[in-house]
Design a protein around this motif. Structure first.
Motif, PDB file in Angstrom:
ATOM      1  N   ASN A 304       0.679  -1.298   0.144  1.00  0.00           N
ATOM      2  CA  ASN A 304      -0.236   0.276  -0.062  1.00  0.00           C
ATOM      3  C   ASN A 304       1.002   1.137  -0.526  1.00  0.00           C
ATOM      4  N   LYS A 305       1.770   1.017   1.169  1.00  0.00           N
ATOM      5  CA  LYS A 305       2.588   2.575   0.682  1.00  0.00           C
ATOM      6  C   LYS A 305       3.846   2.829  -0.328  1.00  0.00           C
ATOM      7  N   PHE A 306       3.675   0.737  -1.043  1.00  0.00           N
ATOM      8  CA  PHE A 306       5.151   1.723  -1.789  1.00  0.00           C
ATOM      9  C   PHE A 306       4.151   1.809  -3.433  1.00  0.00           C
ATOM     10  N   LEU A 307       3.150   1.164  -3.507  1.00  0.00           N
ATOM     11  CA  LEU A 307       2.318   2.636  -4.678  1.00  0.00           C
ATOM     12  C   LEU A 307       2.275   4.229  -4.632  1.00  0.00           C
ATOM     13  N   THR A 308       2.625   4.729  -2.877  1.00  0.00           N
ATOM     14  CA  THR A 308       2.541   6.111  -3.192  1.00  0.00           C
ATOM     15  C   THR A 308       3.839   6.482  -3.585  1.00  0.00           C
ATOM     16  N   GLY A 309       5.456   6.101  -3.728  1.00  0.00           N
ATOM     17  CA  GLY A 309       5.799   6.668  -4.259  1.00  0.00           C
ATOM     18  C   GLY A 309       7.259   6.815  -3.016  1.00  0.00           C
ATOM     19  N   VAL A 310       7.162   5.765  -2.069  1.00  0.00           N
ATOM     20  CA  VAL A 310       7.822   5.883  -0.482  1.00  0.00           C
ATOM     21  C   VAL A 310       9.238   5.578  -1.478  1.00  0.00           C
ATOM     22  N   ALA A 311      10.869   5.249  -0.556  1.00  0.00           N
ATOM     23  CA  ALA A 311      11.548   4.886  -0.169  1.00  0.00           C
ATOM     24  C   ALA A 311      11.121   4.164   0.366  1.00  0.00           C
ATOM     25  N   ILE A 312      11.405   2.735  -0.177  1.00  0.00           N
ATOM     26  CA  ILE A 312      11.405   1.574   0.550  1.00  0.00           C
ATOM     27  C   ILE A 312      12.861   1.730   1.578  1.00  0.00           C
ATOM     28  N   GLU A 313      13.477   2.080   1.883  1.00  0.00           N
ATOM     29  CA  GLU A 313      14.145   2.642   2.929  1.00  0.00           C
ATOM     30  C   GLU A 313      13.078   2.443   4.165  1.00  0.00           C
ATOM     31  N   LYS A 314      12.748   4.284   3.956  1.00  0.00           N
ATOM     32  CA  LYS A 314      11.087   4.931   4.393  1.00  0.00           C
ATOM     33  C   LYS A 314      10.144   3.856   4.729  1.00  0.00           C
ATOM     34  N   ILE A 315       9.844   3.252   4.087  1.00  0.00           N
ATOM     35  CA  ILE A 315       8.169   2.381   4.346  1.00  0.00           C
ATOM     36  C   ILE A 315       9.049   1.481   5.501  1.00  0.00           C
ATOM     37  N   ILE A 316      10.411   1.106   5.062  1.00  0.00           N
ATOM     38  CA  ILE A 316      10.075  -0.259   6.148  1.00  0.00           C
ATOM     39  C   ILE A 316      10.670   0.276   7.637  1.00  0.00           C
ATOM     40  N   PHE A 317      11.450   2.108   7.528  1.00  0.00           N
ATOM     41  CA  PHE A 317      11.491   2.566   8.688  1.00  0.00           C
ATOM     42  C   PHE A 317      10.046   3.157   9.564  1.00  0.00           C
ATOM     43  N   GLU A 318       9.412   3.716   9.004  1.00  0.00           N
ATOM     44  CA  GLU A 318       7.668   3.698   8.866  1.00  0.00           C
ATOM     45  C   GLU A 318       6.953   2.165   9.450  1.00  0.00           C
ATOM     46  N   ARG A 320       8.162  -0.029  11.309  1.00  0.00           N
ATOM     47  CA  ARG A 320       8.347  -0.834  12.492  1.00  0.00           C
ATOM     48  C   ARG A 320       7.564   0.120  13.685  1.00  0.00           C
ATOM     49  N   LYS A 321       7.136   0.925  13.493  1.00  0.00           N
ATOM     50  CA  LYS A 321       6.641   2.048  14.086  1.00  0.00           C
ATOM     51  C   LYS A 321       5.052   2.115  14.289  1.00  0.00           C
ATOM     52  N   GLU A 322       4.931   1.887  13.038  1.00  0.00           N
ATOM     53  CA  GLU A 322       3.326   0.885  12.840  1.00  0.00           C
ATOM     54  C   GLU A 322       2.814  -0.129  13.163  1.00  0.00           C
ATOM     55  N   ILE A 323       3.845  -1.211  13.733  1.00  0.00           N
ATOM     56  CA  ILE A 323       3.595  -2.510  13.669  1.00  0.00           C
ATOM     57  C   ILE A 323       3.792  -2.604  15.451  1.00  0.00           C
ATOM     58  N   SER A 324       4.584  -1.335  15.674  1.00  0.00           N
ATOM     59  CA  SER A 324       4.884  -1.178  17.471  1.00  0.00           C
ATOM     60  C   SER A 324       3.710  -0.945  18.578  1.00  0.00           C
ATOM     61  N   GLU A 325       2.609   0.334  17.662  1.00  0.00           N
ATOM     62  CA  GLU A 325       2.145   0.506  17.800  1.00  0.00           C
ATOM     63  C   GLU A 325       0.519  -0.014  18.119  1.00  0.00           C
ATOM     64  N   LYS A 326       0.791  -0.616  16.731  1.00  0.00           N
ATOM     65  CA  LYS A 326      -0.333  -1.748  16.704  1.00  0.00           C
ATOM     66  C   LYS A 326      -0.457  -2.942  17.709  1.00  0.00           C
ATOM     67  N   PHE A 327       0.752  -3.697  17.630  1.00  0.00           N
ATOM     68  CA  PHE A 327       1.027  -4.874  18.468  1.00  0.00           C
ATOM     69  C   PHE A 327       1.700  -4.521  19.220  1.00  0.00           C
TER      70      PHE A 327
END
Length: 541
Positions: A304-318, A320-327
């Motif tokens: 979902n994030k990849f299709l927005t054009g965000v760099a892969i490094e930034k996707i993985i970094f973001e 990690r935060k979302e995983i921590s917030e959800k789980f």
């Protein structure tokens, strides 16, 4: 970017049988020190023991999270122990090595690249301390492997392959089906139907998988996989060694959403190293086990994030935060999620976007500047306007006592041809107070050229407006005067009158009138109006 290389250092003493020592190089372009590269040698036995303890610790966390997924106390306990593991790893690898300390001064936008030999690939570099926190929380972390063989040829393809490898466990199977269904919905908006290929159940065989690999750019694999390869439903096996010998330079992203897909060691090549050797640009996987719910969430969010054009490094970094917030902060996927890829570079789309924004800003600035010049020309004291007023008034004069050269009348700018002309005071427009209904005309003296200067037609003429308005004070409309006269607060009234009557270095009279009028029209008490007046005008007693 900071690049940290951790290489195996074998010696004749251990005769290549024992675990080698580690030789650590830190490459930081911002902290180079002359012609010396600072290194550190770490005992291989200590690193081997740390990896063993780390694997046991991760298994315990998985059990705790499985039994108490939403328990905040469990997450807090896991984080507390994780910080101790982090400090222990930092002390083991770097101690007080100066260049690594520069990471603590970095912002989260600067990636950290770890290049390791397979002996040290199992070390959890993502949990190293950074700025009083863990590295994966502050900085994007990228991994690289070292290999003698790598496919360098690149082939451009358009397709994406979605693989659903079902498991004997029905819960995992349902999770994999739902994950691939959602991803397919997301990707269908970007890829054509022919370019979106799905393999699952009976369609997923070793031969069919190998047939599709050279014809795609992206691969998403969901389901079960082994550390050393892929087990298909028909019982056939595709090993990591076999994958590493393929020519897959067409693959831009390989996402193996399965347990131990990012595992790499001296004894086992692993899926990550195999696909990278075969030519894949990016590989995303896990160094440890991952639960089905977490894997499903990560897989869907990534594409979902990849299709927005965000760099892969930034996707993985973001993520990690979302995983921590959800789980919860104790979820292992926050630090076991691995990204293998090239050194961080600004992609072409990123550079193009920057150039486009800069060009757009420049274009808007030119338009704004042109508008201001046009506005100044139409409201300011422009000589050509004065010339036109002279011609207009002289033509309409019945007496016609102001003779004008024909050339000058047709082209007012050619006054330089009249050698004796001096316009001491043109019929100039009042620049300070342009609100007057008519222009203020002042004395004008016109001298004819040398050949006609002695003529009787040489005239000095004075044109004045009857009862011109006094220029000692600006002209204020009646409705604004009435509003000022109705002010009861002497403090506000004196301030308004002073603001309007005295010349202001930055604010023109028209703007001052508009400011006062807007404030006085407010449906508020005069104390509030005085407060607004001081804020907008900077007025002080």
């Amino acid at each position: 970017m900071i690049k940290i290389r951790i290489l195996a250092k074998y010696s004749y003493k251990n005769n290549f049988t024992e675990f080698p020592d580690a030789e650590i190089f830190i490459e930081d372009q911002e902290n180079l020190k002359g012609g010396v590269e600072e290194i550190r040698v770490v005992s291989g036995a200590l690193i081997k023991n740390y990896i063993k303890e780390w694997n046991v610790y991760v298994k315990r966390i998985l059990i705790l999270k499985q039994n108490s997924p939403d328990d905040l106390l469990v997450d807090k306990e896991i984080q507390s122990k994780l910080i101790k593991k982090s400090n222990s790893l930092k002390s083991l690898l770097f101690q007080n090595l100066e260049p690594f300390g520069s990471i603590h001064k970095l912002n989260s936008s600067r990636p950290i690249l770890f290049v390791t030999d397979p002996e040290f690939a199992a070390v959890p570099y993502e949990i190293l301390p950074s700025n009083k926190n863990l590295l994966y929380k502050n900085n994007p972390v990228i991994r690289q492997i070292r290999s003698e063989r790598v496919e360098k040829s690149r082939h451009k393809k358009k397709g994406i392959l979605l693989v659903s490898n079902f498991h004997e466990n029905k819960i995992i199977t349902e999770s994999v089906k739902e994950e691939c269904y959602k991803i397919k919905e997301i990707l269908s908006s970007k890829f054509k139907e022919d370019d979106l290929i799905s393999l699952s159940d009976r369609n997923l065989t070793r031969s069919r998988f190998l047939e599709e690999l050279p014809n795609i750019s992206y691969l998403h694999y969901a389901g079960h996989s082994e550390r050393s390869g892929i087990q298909f439903s028909d019982g056939e096996m595709l090993t990591d060694t076999e994958i590493g010998k393929l020519g897959l330079g067409n693959l831009k992203i390989v996402f193996f959403n399965s347990c131990f897909s990012g595992f790499h060691s001296k004894e086992i090549v692993g899926l990550a190293a195999a696909f990278l050797k075969s030519g894949a640009t990016h590989f995303i996987g896990y160094s440890q086990q991952v639960s089905s719910d977490v894997a499903k969430f990560i897989g869907v969010r990534f594409w979902n994030k990849f299709l927005t054009g965000v760099a892969i490094e930034k996707i993985i970094f973001e993520m990690r935060k979302e995983i921590s917030e959800k789980f919860g902060e104790g979820e292992t996927a926050t630090f076991t999620l691995c990204h293998f890829g090239p050194e961080f570079r600004k992609d072409k789309w990123f550079v193009s976007r920057k150039l486009f924004i800069s060009a757009l800003a420049l274009f808007m600035a030119l338009i704004a500047g042109s508008y201001l010049l046009w506005k100044n020309f139409n409201t300011g004291d422009v000589t050509n306007v004065a010339y036109r007023d002279i011609i207009k008034n002289s033509k309409s004069d019945a007496a016609g006592k102001i003779p004008l050269n024909e050339n000058f009348e047709n082209n007012p700018k050619s006054s330089k041809n009249l050698s004796g002309n001096k316009f001491h005071k043109a019929f100039k427009r009042n620049r300070k107070y342009p609100n007057y209904e008519n222009d203020i005309f002042e004395e004008v003296k016109i001298e004819q050229p040398a050949e006609v200067s002695k003529s009787k037609d040489s005239v000095t003429r004075t044109v004045k407006k009857e009862n011109p308005p006094s220029i000692s004070k600006p002209y204020i409309p009646k409705n604004l005067k009435e509003m000022i006269s109705e002010i009861k607060s002497p403090q506000l009234k004196n301030a308004v009158e002073k603001f309007l009557n005295e010349e202001h270095t930055l604010i023109g009279f028209e703007v001052r009138k508009r400011i006062v009028q807007d404030i006085l029209q407010l449906d508020e008490n005069e104390d509030f109006k005085y407060y607004q007046f001081k804020n907008k005008t900077g007025f002080s007693n």
